[in-house]
Design a protein around this motif. Structure first.
Motif, PDB file in Angstrom:
ATOM      1  N   TYR A  60       0.839  -1.207   0.000  1.00  0.00           N
ATOM      2  CA  TYR A  60       0.000   0.000   0.000  1.00  0.00           C
ATOM      3  C   TYR A  60       0.870   1.252   0.000  1.00  0.00           C
ATOM      4  O   TYR A  60       0.645   2.190  -0.780  1.00  0.00           O
ATOM      5  N   TRP A  61       1.875   1.283   0.877  1.00  0.00           N
ATOM      6  CA  TRP A  61       2.708   2.482   0.980  1.00  0.00           C
ATOM      7  C   TRP A  61       3.686   2.595  -0.176  1.00  0.00           C
ATOM      8  O   TRP A  61       4.092   3.714  -0.548  1.00  0.00           O
ATOM      9  N   TYR A  62       4.079   1.464  -0.765  1.00  0.00           N
ATOM     10  CA  TYR A  62       4.863   1.533  -2.008  1.00  0.00           C
ATOM     11  C   TYR A  62       4.072   2.276  -3.082  1.00  0.00           C
ATOM     12  O   TYR A  62       4.593   3.191  -3.737  1.00  0.00           O
ATOM     13  N   LYS A  63       2.810   1.893  -3.273  1.00  0.00           N
ATOM     14  CA  LYS A  63       1.989   2.554  -4.285  1.00  0.00           C
ATOM     15  C   LYS A  63       1.776   4.033  -3.952  1.00  0.00           C
ATOM     16  O   LYS A  63       1.685   4.875  -4.851  1.00  0.00           O
ATOM     17  N   LYS A  64       1.709   4.350  -2.685  1.00  0.00           N
ATOM     18  CA  LYS A  64       1.452   5.718  -2.236  1.00  0.00           C
ATOM     19  C   LYS A  64       2.625   6.648  -2.570  1.00  0.00           C
ATOM     20  O   LYS A  64       2.429   7.798  -2.948  1.00  0.00           O
ATOM     21  N   VAL A  65       3.857   6.163  -2.400  1.00  0.00           N
ATOM     22  CA  VAL A  65       5.024   7.040  -2.560  1.00  0.00           C
ATOM     23  C   VAL A  65       5.744   6.838  -3.883  1.00  0.00           C
ATOM     24  O   VAL A  65       6.638   7.629  -4.216  1.00  0.00           O
ATOM     25  N   LYS A  66       5.387   5.816  -4.637  1.00  0.00           N
ATOM     26  CA  LYS A  66       6.131   5.445  -5.850  1.00  0.00           C
ATOM     27  C   LYS A  66       6.342   6.620  -6.796  1.00  0.00           C
ATOM     28  O   LYS A  66       7.455   6.822  -7.314  1.00  0.00           O
ATOM     29  N   ASP A  67       5.297   7.383  -7.057  1.00  0.00           N
ATOM     30  CA  ASP A  67       5.379   8.449  -8.049  1.00  0.00           C
ATOM     31  C   ASP A  67       5.533   9.829  -7.438  1.00  0.00           C
ATOM     32  O   ASP A  67       5.379  10.842  -8.138  1.00  0.00           O
ATOM     33  N   MET A  68       5.860   9.887  -6.160  1.00  0.00           N
ATOM     34  CA  MET A  68       6.091  11.185  -5.527  1.00  0.00           C
ATOM     35  C   MET A  68       7.436  11.764  -5.985  1.00  0.00           C
ATOM     36  O   MET A  68       8.352  11.026  -6.352  1.00  0.00           O
TER      37      MET A  68
END
Length: 409
Positions: A82-90
């Motif tokens: 979940y947190w990988y997807k959250k920060v991946k494109d930041m």
């Protein structure tokens, strides 16, 4: 004008005393808080001299973690993904694709939720109950069978949470790793020399790391992984080594394997934090929640004196200006002073240092199924890192579908 009574003068002196004391306390507290918000130390503990002037590689890295099909592993993987997807494109992130390397030998019920490659476990009995021994063997298989587009790989674990966007911290052939305080090759030289002979160099050439978190060039990991696996098995077969290294045996094996291939890691202490021992998140990248967080409630002086300071200043100034003209003000002081003293006290969280506390968060409390949604937040005064962790777990569980039912044992 009315004559000022001696009682008023005494109260006035006391008022000035308390106001001055609290004003100074407030100033000191502010300066201390401000200085604590800046990390002036260099997060890079060691880096080759020829790389210090250059920037990061800016190449994408593939996020890979090894896991089992046990509920305990599954719920951690779901939060991690979940947190990988959250920060991946930041902004600031160099993350590429994601793979859960499932070394249970068969598919599980998370295949559609998390990108997964199934590999074989070690032959039965070979790990001797030390499940982590499957990790190097899992990476060997994955590197042989998978198509990996990124040039670099981040070796991560299920109990990692990305708290800030993570850039590629590696430089060329030099991987980036986290220095663990309990990995001390020099203190185990007699044992280390069984696997790292003297002709290879001093024991200090072995980095104080494990395999995770590590960002490493794929070609370098392909060279290291078979050696890492073989040394792990040899160490587990040796009773003296097994006793000395215990649950961090596989970490020592990776460090030794890297040194055998002449690989030195850039040591980044900002790579990861481990609550409750690391108190603040700041600009670190990964929260590793391997330790239990336990606190009791204790009445103690409040850390934030700003409320009582302002009250003292307000009412002391009020007394100075209006007291000579107001007969009604004197009865106020016997009420005001106890209230200010009470405002200095609060219920604060006190760490129990390894003992179960009145409030706790420990991943091992949820071996057979996931933690419930909306965990209670820690009591006041608990380190910011612990509060941030629980809030991040709560956010993930609130947004992951079928959280309470999918991965119960």
């Amino acid at each position: 004008m009315k004559r000022v009574s001696p009682l008023f003068l005494v109260l006035l002196v006391l008022g000035f005393f308390f106001a001055t004391y609290n004003l100074l306390t407030m100033i000191i507290h502010y300066k201390t808080s401000s200085s604590e918000n800046w990390d002036l130390s260099d997060p890079i503990i060691r880096m080759p001299e020829n790389l210090k002037e250059g920037g990061d590689s800016n190449s994408k890295y593939h996020v890979a973690l090894t896991a089992t099909d046990a509920p305990y592993s599954q719920w951690q993987c779901r939060i991690m993904y979940y947190w990988y997807k959250k920060v991946k494109d930041m902004p600031g992130s160099d993350m590429g694709d994601f793979t859960r390397i499932l070394h249970s030998g068969k598919s599980d019920n998370l295949m559609e939720e998390i990108p997964t490659v199934v590999v074989d476990p070690l032959p039965e009995g070979l790990d001797r109950g030390y499940i982590v021994l499957n990790r190097p063997w899992a990476f060997v298989q994955w590197l042989e069978k998978a198509t990996i587009d990124e040039e670099y790989i981040l070796m991560a674990e299920p109990d990692h949470v990305f708290v800030n966007p993570l850039p590629n911290l590696a430089h060329g052939k030099h991987p980036a790793g986290f220095p663990f305080f309990y990995i001390k090759p020099a203190e185990h030289e007699l044992i280390i020399r069984k696997y790292y002979p003297k002709e290879k160099g001093p024991v200090t050439d072995i980095d104080p790391i494990g395999n995770s978190p590590v960002i490493i060039r794929k070609s370098v990991l392909e060279e290291i992984s078979p050696t890492w696996m073989n040394i792990s098995l040899r160490m587990k077969d040796d009773p003296a080594t097994d006793k000395a290294f215990g649950w961090v045996l596989e970490m020592y094996a990776y460090a030794v394997a890297s040194a055998l291939h002449g690989v030195r890691h850039i040591l980044r202490k900002d790579f990861m934090l481990q609550p409750p021992w690391d108190l603040e998140v700041r600009k670190k990248f990964i929260i590793h929640y391997t330790y239990g967080c336990d606190y009791n409630l204790k009445v103690q002086p409040h850390k934030d004196h700003s409320v009582s300071n302002l009250l003292f200043l307000k009412y002391t100034l009020y007394a100075v200006i209006y007291l000579p003209f107001e007969d009604e003000i004197l009865p106020f002081w016997p009420y005001f002073v106890p209230q200010v003293l009470l405002s200095e006290l609060a219920l604060q969280g006190e760490s129990t240092y390894g003992k179960i506390g009145e409030w706790r968060f420990d991943k091992r409390s949820y071996l057979s199924g996931p933690p419930p949604r909306n965990l209670s937040l820690p009591p006041p005064g608990v380190p910011e890192s612990v509060v941030r962790l629980v809030k991040m777990v709560n956010e993930a569980t609130a947004n992951i579908p079928n959280w309470d039912t999918l991965n119960h044992g």
